[in-house]
Design a protein around this motif. Structure first.
Motif, PDB file in Angstrom:
ATOM      1  N   THR A  64      54.850  64.047  60.307  1.00  0.00           N
ATOM      2  CA  THR A  64      55.333  64.415  61.657  1.00  0.00           C
ATOM      3  C   THR A  64      56.869  64.585  61.755  1.00  0.00           C
ATOM      4  O   THR A  64      56.305  65.979  62.347  1.00  0.00           O
ATOM      5  CB  THR A  64      54.950  63.009  62.051  1.00  0.00           C
ATOM      6  N   LEU A  65      58.015  63.853  61.173  1.00  0.00           N
ATOM      7  CA  LEU A  65      59.117  64.152  62.285  1.00  0.00           C
ATOM      8  C   LEU A  65      59.271  65.682  61.436  1.00  0.00           C
ATOM      9  O   LEU A  65      59.870  66.590  61.866  1.00  0.00           O
ATOM     10  CB  LEU A  65      59.815  63.159  61.435  1.00  0.00           C
ATOM     11  N   SER A  66      59.281  65.942  60.309  1.00  0.00           N
ATOM     12  CA  SER A  66      59.023  67.997  59.944  1.00  0.00           C
ATOM     13  C   SER A  66      58.153  68.264  60.889  1.00  0.00           C
ATOM     14  O   SER A  66      58.842  69.974  61.022  1.00  0.00           O
ATOM     15  CB  SER A  66      58.082  67.566  58.358  1.00  0.00           C
ATOM     16  N   PHE A  67      57.122  67.881  61.250  1.00  0.00           N
ATOM     17  CA  PHE A  67      56.766  69.104  61.476  1.00  0.00           C
ATOM     18  C   PHE A  67      57.226  69.012  63.127  1.00  0.00           C
ATOM     19  O   PHE A  67      56.836  70.362  64.100  1.00  0.00           O
ATOM     20  CB  PHE A  67      54.264  68.576  62.065  1.00  0.00           C
ATOM     21  N   VAL A  68      57.268  68.585  64.091  1.00  0.00           N
ATOM     22  CA  VAL A  68      57.758  67.824  65.241  1.00  0.00           C
ATOM     23  C   VAL A  68      59.202  69.352  65.212  1.00  0.00           C
ATOM     24  O   VAL A  68      59.642  69.832  66.257  1.00  0.00           O
ATOM     25  CB  VAL A  68      58.037  66.336  65.943  1.00  0.00           C
ATOM     26  N   PHE A  69      59.985  68.458  64.381  1.00  0.00           N
ATOM     27  CA  PHE A  69      60.799  69.783  64.430  1.00  0.00           C
ATOM     28  C   PHE A  69      60.846  71.553  64.278  1.00  0.00           C
ATOM     29  O   PHE A  69      61.350  71.804  64.885  1.00  0.00           O
ATOM     30  CB  PHE A  69      61.963  69.158  63.064  1.00  0.00           C
ATOM     31  N   ILE A  70      60.420  71.680  63.206  1.00  0.00           N
ATOM     32  CA  ILE A  70      59.674  72.930  63.306  1.00  0.00           C
ATOM     33  C   ILE A  70      59.214  73.370  64.347  1.00  0.00           C
ATOM     34  O   ILE A  70      59.424  74.411  64.800  1.00  0.00           O
ATOM     35  CB  ILE A  70      58.553  73.094  61.887  1.00  0.00           C
TER      36      ILE A  70
ATOM     37  N   ILE B 175      69.761  65.798  56.811  1.00  0.00           N
ATOM     38  CA  ILE B 175      70.067  64.854  57.847  1.00  0.00           C
ATOM     39  C   ILE B 175      68.518  63.727  57.726  1.00  0.00           C
ATOM     40  O   ILE B 175      68.159  62.912  57.508  1.00  0.00           O
ATOM     41  CB  ILE B 175      70.429  64.335  58.570  1.00  0.00           C
ATOM     42  N   PHE B 176      67.622  64.220  58.538  1.00  0.00           N
ATOM     43  CA  PHE B 176      66.455  63.804  58.695  1.00  0.00           C
ATOM     44  C   PHE B 176      65.110  63.439  57.425  1.00  0.00           C
ATOM     45  O   PHE B 176      65.184  62.591  57.029  1.00  0.00           O
ATOM     46  CB  PHE B 176      65.352  64.688  59.790  1.00  0.00           C
TER      47      PHE B 176
ATOM     48  N   SER C   9      64.359  59.479  56.504  1.00  0.00           N
ATOM     49  CA  SER C   9      63.757  58.971  56.297  1.00  0.00           C
ATOM     50  C   SER C   9      63.321  59.145  54.829  1.00  0.00           C
ATOM     51  O   SER C   9      62.454  58.033  54.994  1.00  0.00           O
ATOM     52  CB  SER C   9      62.236  60.160  56.854  1.00  0.00           C
ATOM     53  N   VAL C  10      63.614  59.078  54.133  1.00  0.00           N
ATOM     54  CA  VAL C  10      63.138  58.062  52.125  1.00  0.00           C
ATOM     55  C   VAL C  10      63.902  56.974  52.672  1.00  0.00           C
ATOM     56  O   VAL C  10      63.276  56.556  52.118  1.00  0.00           O
ATOM     57  CB  VAL C  10      64.049  59.399  51.432  1.00  0.00           C
ATOM     58  N   LEU C  11      65.542  57.030  52.960  1.00  0.00           N
ATOM     59  CA  LEU C  11      65.894  55.621  53.529  1.00  0.00           C
ATOM     60  C   LEU C  11      65.404  54.648  54.244  1.00  0.00           C
ATOM     61  O   LEU C  11      64.844  53.947  53.389  1.00  0.00           O
ATOM     62  CB  LEU C  11      67.179  55.588  53.768  1.00  0.00           C
TER      63      LEU C  11
ATOM     64  N   ALA D 151      67.803  70.988  38.473  1.00  0.00           N
ATOM     65  CA  ALA D 151      68.798  71.262  39.604  1.00  0.00           C
ATOM     66  C   ALA D 151      68.389  71.402  40.931  1.00  0.00           C
ATOM     67  O   ALA D 151      68.913  71.794  41.670  1.00  0.00           O
ATOM     68  CB  ALA D 151      69.220  72.733  38.749  1.00  0.00           C
ATOM     69  N   LEU D 152      67.483  72.061  41.043  1.00  0.00           N
ATOM     70  CA  LEU D 152      66.971  73.001  41.552  1.00  0.00           C
ATOM     71  C   LEU D 152      65.324  72.435  42.465  1.00  0.00           C
ATOM     72  O   LEU D 152      65.061  71.928  43.978  1.00  0.00           O
ATOM     73  CB  LEU D 152      65.749  73.816  41.695  1.00  0.00           C
ATOM     74  N   GLU D 153      64.909  70.778  42.211  1.00  0.00           N
ATOM     75  CA  GLU D 153      63.912  69.937  42.926  1.00  0.00           C
ATOM     76  C   GLU D 153      64.355  69.797  44.394  1.00  0.00           C
ATOM     77  O   GLU D 153      63.341  69.765  45.316  1.00  0.00           O
ATOM     78  CB  GLU D 153      63.274  68.668  42.122  1.00  0.00           C
ATOM     79  N   PRO D 154      65.539  69.032  44.651  1.00  0.00           N
ATOM     80  CA  PRO D 154      65.920  68.507  45.891  1.00  0.00           C
ATOM     81  C   PRO D 154      65.575  69.882  46.809  1.00  0.00           C
ATOM     82  O   PRO D 154      65.828  69.530  48.370  1.00  0.00           O
ATOM     83  CB  PRO D 154      66.672  68.228  45.568  1.00  0.00           C
ATOM     84  N   TYR D 155      66.148  70.589  46.528  1.00  0.00           N
ATOM     85  CA  TYR D 155      66.249  72.007  47.274  1.00  0.00           C
ATOM     86  C   TYR D 155      64.949  73.284  47.953  1.00  0.00           C
ATOM     87  O   TYR D 155      64.776  73.215  48.095  1.00  0.00           O
ATOM     88  CB  TYR D 155      67.236  72.973  46.539  1.00  0.00           C
ATOM     89  N   VAL D 156      64.248  72.541  47.057  1.00  0.00           N
ATOM     90  CA  VAL D 156      62.910  73.392  47.139  1.00  0.00           C
ATOM     91  C   VAL D 156      61.818  72.639  48.219  1.00  0.00           C
ATOM     92  O   VAL D 156      61.562  72.837  49.335  1.00  0.00           O
ATOM     93  CB  VAL D 156      61.716  73.021  45.636  1.00  0.00           C
ATOM     94  N   VAL D 157      61.672  70.734  47.781  1.00  0.00           N
ATOM     95  CA  VAL D 157      61.767  70.148  49.047  1.00  0.00           C
ATOM     96  C   VAL D 157      62.706  70.429  50.376  1.00  0.00           C
ATOM     97  O   VAL D 157      62.023  70.316  51.450  1.00  0.00           O
ATOM     98  CB  VAL D 157      62.308  68.314  48.443  1.00  0.00           C
ATOM     99  N   LEU D 158      63.740  70.154  50.384  1.00  0.00           N
ATOM    100  CA  LEU D 158      64.942  70.711  51.367  1.00  0.00           C
ATOM    101  C   LEU D 158      64.388  71.671  52.299  1.00  0.00           C
ATOM    102  O   LEU D 158      64.132  71.577  53.216  1.00  0.00           O
ATOM    103  CB  LEU D 158      65.861  70.973  50.861  1.00  0.00           C
TER     104      LEU D 158
END
Lengths: 256, 206
Positions: free
Chosen positions: A189-195, A238-239, A243-245, B44-51
């Protein structure tokens, strides 16, 4: 402190990206479009100036507007999403009747709804909050509903038989069982809202980071445009980390 | 300003969407296989794809506009980039779920690399691609429309903004009917992709 090998690899990738960004533009024959990192970073100085003629109010005002819209839409989407999702999962009839409708609404591109939205509510923050809440509500609904369905009915019966009130049943049985589902729904939801907020600001707005990017590009302030894009990427990072934390703190035994 | 008829604009938008969608499926599976298959690249790339998946993609619309300007490329590449990422992610994680023991069994029985791919890897990633297909289509469709709404093109996004800025009741009625048409198209494509996914996984039904 032990640094994992994969973290080193990831930092290496970041370093390569940043070095290429700095070095490559000098070799490309278009100094208007391809801007080295150093001039992008130095453009923050003029962007932060509230009297910047291309960005009235400066970068801090735009950031504040976006964060405010983001926070308001997240609260609305999260509350509505969890409540609707719980109703859909808890009452079998409501779930069977309305869940297909949720999936159908979910598949409508939000981009086409936004012209109606800003026609009705203007180009201020209200129209962004409405469209972003609409876009962000679905992941929470779907995740909460599927979480509620995984709760074993024998636990609910047990709680009832030892005299738990319905509030106690909710608090002690349902909530711990569905917490991980709710949290992963809220992350989406956070990610979609930001989008939603950013894209709405880009199309029609009078302030905000999406508006700043479009406005700077329209005024040929390309280093400034890159600078705001970079800021949004850092905010997204950062978001994501936050959210992972939160997920780790709320659910100690999560799969991460 | 003279408008091309709505169906011409709609077919323009859909043409770019379909092109971007199919390219995203092919390119995304390719990149996903490469990143997911090579251990070093993956870590190496996984976090960048997720971001990349959680960045609001709309911030790149002005960038694509500055790069490509008027024409199909602007919408096509924006839609392609935003719809490729979910395919990459799904394929990347699906590769991880291939049981290593099965691969060992396959090689113990003398399976060639090609056989291992066709019998083990492909059957695992096709459901992942089908699972990403709906999201990918929605992102491609939405991406084309956002790009059209941002700067002049001859698609429906541009038309919707024109209607919204017209401030006449006839324009508003046209805007609503356009939105309903787009919604119906999006919903029917989603239902079709869902049916395809169910049909492919029919042997797996509980």
């Amino acid at each position: 402190m032990i640094v994992k090998q994969s973290n080193l690899l990831q930092l290496l990738v970041l370093a390569i990206i940043l070095i290429f960004w700095q070095v490559l533009p000098a070799f490309l024959n278009n100094s208007y479009l391809y801007v080295p990192l150093s001039s992008v970073l130095s453009s923050y100085g003029s962007l932060l100036d509230p009297s910047n003629q291309y960005l009235p109010g400066g970068l801090l005002a735009s950031t504040y507007t976006t964060i405010y819209e983001l926070a308001a839409s997240f609260v609305i989407a999260a509350t509505a999403g969890v409540l609707i999702g719980f109703a859909l999962g808890y009452f079998k009839l409501i779930g069977e009747a309305y869940e297909p409708m949720v999936y159908l609404l979910y598949s409508i591109p939000g981009a086409i709804l936004y012209p109606i939205d800003y026609l009705a509510f203007g180009t201020g923050p209200i129209s962004k909050i409405i469209i972003a809440s609409f876009l962000g509500v679905f992941p929470s609904i779907i995740n909460t509903a599927s979480g509620v369905r995984t709760v074993k009915q024998s636990y609910v019966k047990l709680a009832r038989s030892v005299g738990a009130s319905s509030f106690q049943t909710f608090w002690k049985v349902y909530l711990p069982a569905i917490a991980s589902y709710i949290i992963s729904g809220l992350r989406l939801t956070l990610s979609f809202v930001f989008i939603g907020v950013i894209f709405a600001e880009l199309i029609a707005a009078d302030n905000g980071l999406g508006w700043a990017i479009g406005n700077l590009q329209a005024n040929f302030q390309i280093p400034g445009m890159y600078a705001v894009i970079l800021e949004v990427i850092v905010l997204a990072y950062i978001f994501l980390e936050a959210s992972v934390l939160v997920e780790r703190a709320v659910i100690p035994h999560s799969r991460h | 300003m003279s408008y091309p008829p709505v169906y011409v604009r709609l077919s323009e938008t859909l043409r770019i969407t379909v092109l971007a969608f199919f390219s995203a499926i092919i390119i995304g599976s390719g990149i996903g296989l490469i990143i997911g298959g090579i251990g070093v690249l993956k870590s190496a790339l996984e976090p960048y794809v997720v971001l990349a998946n959680s960045i609001p993609r709309a911030i790149f619309v002005p960038l694509f506009w500055a790069y490509f300007g008027v024409g199909d490329n602007y919408r096509f590449f924006f839609a392609l980039v935003s719809s490729t990422i979910p395919v990459i992610i799904n394929v990347m994680y699906a590769l991880r779920s291939v049981d290593p023991q099965l691969i060992r069994v396959a090689s113990a029985f003398g399976a060639s690399v090609r056989q291992t791919y066709s019998k083990l890897i492909v059957p695992t990633i096709i459901p992942a691609i089908l699972g990403a297909a709906r999201l990918s289509f929605n992102l491609a469709f939405g991406g084309v429309i956002i790009a059209e709404e941002f700067q002049g093109s001859f698609g429906v996004g541009d038309l919707a903004v024109n209607y919204a800025n017209g401030f006449q009741s006839s324009d508003t009625i046209s805007l609503y009917s356009l939105v309903v048409a787009i919604a119906l198209i999006a919903v029917s494509v989603n239902v079709a992709l869902l049916l395809l996914e169910k049909w492919y996984l029919r042997w797996n039904r509980p």
